[in-house]
Write a protein that holds these residues in place. Structure first.
Motif, mmCIF file in Angstrom:
data_model
loop_
_atom_site.group_PDB
_atom_site.id
_atom_site.type_symbol
_atom_site.label_atom_id
_atom_site.label_comp_id
_atom_site.label_asym_id
_atom_site.label_seq_id
_atom_site.Cartn_x
_atom_site.Cartn_y
_atom_site.Cartn_z
ATOM 1 N N GLU A 1 0.868 -1.419 0.006
ATOM 2 C CA GLU A 1 0.245 -0.027 -0.015
ATOM 3 C C GLU A 1 0.981 0.898 0.070
ATOM 4 O O GLU A 1 2.111 1.255 0.138
ATOM 5 C CB GLU A 1 -1.086 -0.099 1.201
ATOM 6 N N ASN B 1 -0.837 4.527 1.239
ATOM 7 C CA ASN B 1 -1.682 5.600 1.709
ATOM 8 C C ASN B 1 -1.159 6.257 2.968
ATOM 9 O O ASN B 1 -2.088 7.264 3.400
ATOM 10 C CB ASN B 1 -3.177 4.878 2.007
ATOM 11 N N HIS B 2 -0.033 6.026 3.470
ATOM 12 C CA HIS B 2 0.382 6.619 4.563
ATOM 13 C C HIS B 2 1.700 7.133 4.139
ATOM 14 O O HIS B 2 2.926 6.516 4.215
ATOM 15 C CB HIS B 2 0.500 5.691 5.853
ATOM 16 N N PHE C 1 4.920 0.676 1.326
ATOM 17 C CA PHE C 1 5.204 -0.183 2.284
ATOM 18 C C PHE C 1 4.381 -1.382 2.304
ATOM 19 O O PHE C 1 3.451 -1.385 1.450
ATOM 20 C CB PHE C 1 4.810 0.315 3.586
ATOM 21 N N ASN D 1 1.593 -3.668 4.295
ATOM 22 C CA ASN D 1 0.610 -3.858 5.394
ATOM 23 C C ASN D 1 0.245 -5.077 5.621
ATOM 24 O O ASN D 1 -0.203 -5.935 4.680
ATOM 25 C CB ASN D 1 -0.402 -3.041 5.044
ATOM 26 N N TYR D 2 0.965 -5.832 6.710
ATOM 27 C CA TYR D 2 0.575 -7.244 7.047
ATOM 28 C C TYR D 2 -0.753 -7.443 7.393
ATOM 29 O O TYR D 2 -1.301 -6.601 7.974
ATOM 30 C CB TYR D 2 1.616 -7.631 8.500
ATOM 31 N N ASN E 1 -3.850 -8.456 9.786
ATOM 32 C CA ASN E 1 -3.955 -8.626 11.058
ATOM 33 C C ASN E 1 -4.111 -10.162 11.602
ATOM 34 O O ASN E 1 -5.032 -10.699 11.808
ATOM 35 C CB ASN E 1 -5.070 -7.602 11.448
ATOM 36 N N THR F 1 -0.785 2.151 16.051
ATOM 37 C CA THR F 1 -1.361 1.609 17.105
ATOM 38 C C THR F 1 -0.506 1.761 18.370
ATOM 39 O O THR F 1 0.838 1.894 18.274
ATOM 40 C CB THR F 1 -1.628 0.133 17.053
ATOM 41 N N ARG G 1 4.308 -4.549 18.081
ATOM 42 C CA ARG G 1 4.128 -5.421 16.732
ATOM 43 C C ARG G 1 4.966 -6.394 16.496
ATOM 44 O O ARG G 1 5.747 -6.267 15.337
ATOM 45 C CB ARG G 1 3.479 -4.659 15.545
ATOM 46 N N TRP H 1 0.261 6.349 11.489
ATOM 47 C CA TRP H 1 0.824 5.506 10.698
ATOM 48 C C TRP H 1 1.711 6.433 9.785
ATOM 49 O O TRP H 1 2.123 5.781 8.825
ATOM 50 C CB TRP H 1 -0.336 5.064 9.947
ATOM 51 N N ASN I 1 3.563 -1.756 9.590
ATOM 52 C CA ASN I 1 3.865 -1.398 8.197
ATOM 53 C C ASN I 1 5.307 -1.534 7.977
ATOM 54 O O ASN I 1 5.899 -0.717 8.309
ATOM 55 C CB ASN I 1 2.901 -0.282 7.521
HETATM 56 C C1 GCU Z 1 -4.877 0.527 9.455
HETATM 57 C C2 GCU Z 1 -3.728 1.259 8.649
HETATM 58 C C3 GCU Z 1 -3.072 0.056 7.924
HETATM 59 C C4 GCU Z 1 -2.469 -0.765 9.110
HETATM 60 C C5 GCU Z 1 -3.509 -1.446 9.692
HETATM 61 C C6 GCU Z 1 -3.001 -2.445 10.682
HETATM 62 O O1 GCU Z 1 -5.958 -0.023 8.596
HETATM 63 O O2 GCU Z 1 -4.232 2.198 7.623
HETATM 64 O O3 GCU Z 1 -1.842 0.886 7.304
HETATM 65 O O4 GCU Z 1 -1.731 -1.706 8.139
HETATM 66 O O5 GCU Z 1 -4.368 -0.312 10.294
HETATM 67 O O6 GCU Z 1 -3.869 -2.318 11.871
HETATM 68 O O7 GCU Z 1 -2.305 -3.175 10.547
#
Ligand code: GCU
Length: 127
Positions: A19, A21-22, A30, A32-33, A35, A63, A67, A89, A120
């Motif tokens: 993605e 978007n950040h 980057f 985005n794994y 969840n 968050t 992680r 993010w 990310n």
């Molecule tokens: C959000 C965020 C993502 C991130 C995701 C996460 O959706 O936009 O970039 O990867 O949270 O909690 O992993």
């Protein structure tokens, strides 16, 4: 020697998506794994000579919670690497680990160990 940077968006990804978007990332995006436990980013990196290297992971974690990922090099799991909160993010930070690399090609895999998935993932730098 100069550090060599390997972008996550060019790596092999399992259970994650590229993605962009950040803003603030290196390269074009980057990873985005998902969840979930078990997703990974696997980089193939080159080392001029065998020996100890510093692995620097660029990442973001918007968050409050760490992680962590399990780090493996050439198929051997070495350690967990922490990816603490960067609060939002769009703030990127680095986490480091050391590993012994072979001369030539090596695989470096970062596997999510919690249900939140990994951070990310922006890049891996080897120096
Ligand atoms: C959000 C965020 C993502 C991130 C995701 C996460 O959706 O936009 O970039 O990867 O949270 O909690 O992993």
């Amino acid at each position: 020697p100069q550090p060599s940077r390997y972008e996550a968006e060019d790596a092999v990804v399992a259970n994650g998506v590229v993605e962009s978007n950040h803003p603030g990332f290196s390269g074009t995006g980057f990873v985005n794994y998902d969840n979930a436990v078990g997703g990974y980013v696997e980089w193939t990196v080159n080392a001029a000579a065998a020996g100890q290297a510093t692995l620097t992971f660029g990442y973001a974690n918007g968050t409050p919670d760490n992680r962590p990922v399990a780090l493996s090099v050439n198929g051997t799991t070495l350690a967990n690497v922490d990816f603490p909160s960067t609060n939002v993010w769009t703030t990127y930070a680095t986490a480091t680990a050391t590993a012994t690399l072979n001369a030539g090609s090596n695989t470096v895999r970062a596997t999510a160990t919690t249900a939140n998935g990994g951070p990310n993932a922006d890049y891996l730098e080897v120096s």
